[in-house]
Scaffold this active site. Sequence first.
Site, mmCIF file in Angstrom:
data_model
loop_
_atom_site.group_PDB
_atom_site.id
_atom_site.type_symbol
_atom_site.label_atom_id
_atom_site.label_comp_id
_atom_site.label_asym_id
_atom_site.label_seq_id
_atom_site.Cartn_x
_atom_site.Cartn_y
_atom_site.Cartn_z
ATOM 1 N N ASP A 105 6.084 -32.862 -38.640
ATOM 2 C CA ASP A 105 6.348 -33.874 -37.623
ATOM 3 C C ASP A 105 6.481 -35.209 -38.348
ATOM 4 O O ASP A 105 6.074 -35.342 -39.502
ATOM 5 C CB ASP A 105 5.182 -33.930 -36.611
ATOM 6 C CG ASP A 105 5.444 -33.014 -35.409
ATOM 7 O OD1 ASP A 105 6.620 -32.793 -35.079
ATOM 8 O OD2 ASP A 105 4.456 -32.538 -34.814
ATOM 9 N N TYR A 163 7.846 -27.465 -41.981
ATOM 10 C CA TYR A 163 8.053 -28.265 -40.778
ATOM 11 C C TYR A 163 7.021 -29.390 -40.748
ATOM 12 O O TYR A 163 5.821 -29.147 -40.717
ATOM 13 C CB TYR A 163 7.954 -27.446 -39.475
ATOM 14 C CG TYR A 163 8.191 -28.384 -38.323
ATOM 15 C CD1 TYR A 163 9.488 -28.749 -37.964
ATOM 16 C CD2 TYR A 163 7.136 -29.009 -37.674
ATOM 17 C CE1 TYR A 163 9.723 -29.687 -36.983
ATOM 18 C CE2 TYR A 163 7.363 -29.958 -36.685
ATOM 19 C CZ TYR A 163 8.664 -30.287 -36.348
ATOM 20 O OH TYR A 163 8.890 -31.240 -35.378
ATOM 21 N N ARG A 210 16.008 -21.966 -38.740
ATOM 22 C CA ARG A 210 16.496 -21.782 -37.368
ATOM 23 C C ARG A 210 17.270 -23.026 -37.018
ATOM 24 O O ARG A 210 16.896 -24.122 -37.412
ATOM 25 C CB ARG A 210 15.333 -21.582 -36.394
ATOM 26 C CG ARG A 210 14.967 -20.115 -36.275
ATOM 27 C CD ARG A 210 13.716 -19.892 -35.495
ATOM 28 N NE ARG A 210 13.690 -20.693 -34.275
ATOM 29 C CZ ARG A 210 12.655 -21.463 -33.939
ATOM 30 N NH1 ARG A 210 11.608 -21.543 -34.706
ATOM 31 N NH2 ARG A 210 12.670 -22.144 -32.813
ATOM 32 N N GLU A 261 20.928 -28.539 -25.431
ATOM 33 C CA GLU A 261 20.509 -27.921 -26.705
ATOM 34 C C GLU A 261 20.620 -26.411 -26.621
ATOM 35 O O GLU A 261 20.146 -25.811 -25.661
ATOM 36 C CB GLU A 261 19.042 -28.267 -26.990
ATOM 37 C CG GLU A 261 18.850 -29.667 -27.480
ATOM 38 C CD GLU A 261 17.407 -29.921 -27.916
ATOM 39 O OE1 GLU A 261 17.030 -31.088 -27.917
ATOM 40 O OE2 GLU A 261 16.672 -28.955 -28.239
ATOM 41 N N ARG A 296 -4.378 -26.472 -18.958
ATOM 42 C CA ARG A 296 -5.212 -27.626 -18.595
ATOM 43 C C ARG A 296 -5.627 -27.528 -17.140
ATOM 44 O O ARG A 296 -4.766 -27.447 -16.273
ATOM 45 C CB ARG A 296 -4.425 -28.920 -18.770
ATOM 46 C CG ARG A 296 -4.121 -29.235 -20.197
ATOM 47 C CD ARG A 296 -3.392 -30.557 -20.288
ATOM 48 N NE ARG A 296 -2.956 -30.776 -21.655
ATOM 49 C CZ ARG A 296 -2.075 -31.681 -22.022
ATOM 50 N NH1 ARG A 296 -1.547 -32.485 -21.115
ATOM 51 N NH2 ARG A 296 -1.743 -31.811 -23.284
ATOM 52 N N ARG A 356 17.413 -26.604 -23.310
ATOM 53 C CA ARG A 356 16.964 -27.783 -22.572
ATOM 54 C C ARG A 356 18.059 -28.839 -22.520
ATOM 55 O O ARG A 356 19.048 -28.759 -23.268
ATOM 56 C CB ARG A 356 15.673 -28.364 -23.146
ATOM 57 C CG ARG A 356 15.775 -28.823 -24.569
ATOM 58 C CD ARG A 356 14.435 -29.471 -24.986
ATOM 59 N NE ARG A 356 14.539 -30.023 -26.317
ATOM 60 C CZ ARG A 356 13.642 -30.799 -26.870
ATOM 61 N NH1 ARG A 356 12.546 -31.119 -26.214
ATOM 62 N NH2 ARG A 356 13.826 -31.260 -28.089
ATOM 63 N N ARG A 366 -1.989 -19.295 -29.079
ATOM 64 C CA ARG A 366 -2.720 -19.895 -27.965
ATOM 65 C C ARG A 366 -1.692 -20.418 -26.978
ATOM 66 O O ARG A 366 -0.594 -20.794 -27.359
ATOM 67 C CB ARG A 366 -3.501 -21.141 -28.425
ATOM 68 C CG ARG A 366 -4.477 -20.949 -29.505
ATOM 69 C CD ARG A 366 -5.230 -22.246 -29.851
ATOM 70 N NE ARG A 366 -4.377 -23.429 -29.969
ATOM 71 C CZ ARG A 366 -4.540 -24.533 -29.256
ATOM 72 N NH1 ARG A 366 -5.477 -24.616 -28.341
ATOM 73 N NH2 ARG A 366 -3.744 -25.571 -29.431
#
Length: 369
Positions: A353, A351, A246, A303, A173, A277, A169
């Site tokens: 958060d 992973y 990664r 990064e 917005r 970034r 997806r």
Amino acid sequence: MYDYLIVGSGLYGSIFAREATNRGYKVLVLDKRNHIGGNVFTEQIEGIHCHKYGAHIFHTNNSKVWNYLQQFASFNRFTNSPIANYKGELYSLPFNMYTFNQMWGTITPEQALQKIEEQRKEITGTPKNLEEQAISLVGRDIYEKLIKGYTEKQWGRECRELPSFIIKRLPVRLTFDNNYFDALYQGIPIGGYTKMIENILDGIEVKLEEDYLLRKDYWNSQAKKIIYTGPIDAFYDYRYGALEYRSVTFETEILNCPNYQGNAAVNYTDRETPWTRIIEHKWFEFGKDNLGNELSKTIISKEYSSEWKLGDEPYYPVNDEKNSLLYQKYKTLADEEGTIIFGGRLGEYKYYDMDATVASVLNKCDEEL
Ligand code: FAD
């Protein structure tokens, strides 16, 4: 004899140690690094709390997790609103009405939607690769300027060679809303993450620069149970091979100017700029030090996405079929251990958060303690 020896002083290990201590158990925490906190570690340099293992922005919809952490930190009102820089053109992220205005000059949601719909039509059949998938979701302009280069740098491969399922997806917005995380609670612990972990570990015995795996038998003899938050494959000496990750590398500089980019995170979405970034750490705390003083210097981290090899810092698990099967083999061994509990992002090869890590360890505490 300890009741629990906890390997790793990251969020998982620290919270387990706190809860076990509160419930009357005797615990010892080991970490092979020279600091506590695992990957949420922040180091204060020039009055700025630097996120040493990558930008960490706390966000959650889980009230239990949020309320739990309030015991150890107050959070500021930081809201993640990254900016994309495509060859000097700036765009708001995530894709929203500001982005569409910057891209096409559209003013109303109807105009923006019309533009997207028009461009999505380019793909008629089932998308065959990531490029086609992205265009079929948001159209060519957004794909070319905001997705293509960034994704190719992240994966080290052309979007046309990447499978379409990587992007399921792409939220669009049709409101003027730059708040990246759609979370009820969000912020950065005031005083840095390290301070929060210090508070969690308050009064608990911690031994740093101690690699549990180098003296496993000795440490196992010192406690009734082990909570292990290191890599599961390393625990078994890579018996079936190494799980892949990664990786990211950071290039950090102290700059003699008060404001480098005016935002905590700027993504470089073209292919030519080698970094993905730049983080400017002071903006996680609105450019001020602990006492609320403006800071004359700034610290930035560039990064770079990089291939991972054994010995590098493991960052993101690769959840493809090969690695999932390999993890299952290790998990089968782990499930047979009576006195060793594997937890956290490395112990479970998952992973997580930060809020998910906290939720997971609190569940484990309820089960175990
Ligand atoms: P870790 O923090 O990795 O802790 C494990 C600890 O175990 C380490 O300190 C390690 O030194 C120690 N250890 C390992 N092996 C041994 C051994 N043999 N002996 C002794 N000690 C050992 N989450 C968010 O919610 N928001 C974000 O913005 C966000 N950004 C992220 C950015 C990056 C680049 C990454 C990789 C993750 C990010 N996360 C973010 C996720 C977050 O970092 C994790 O949820 C959290 O750090 C997991 O905590 P942990 O205790 O499981 O693991």
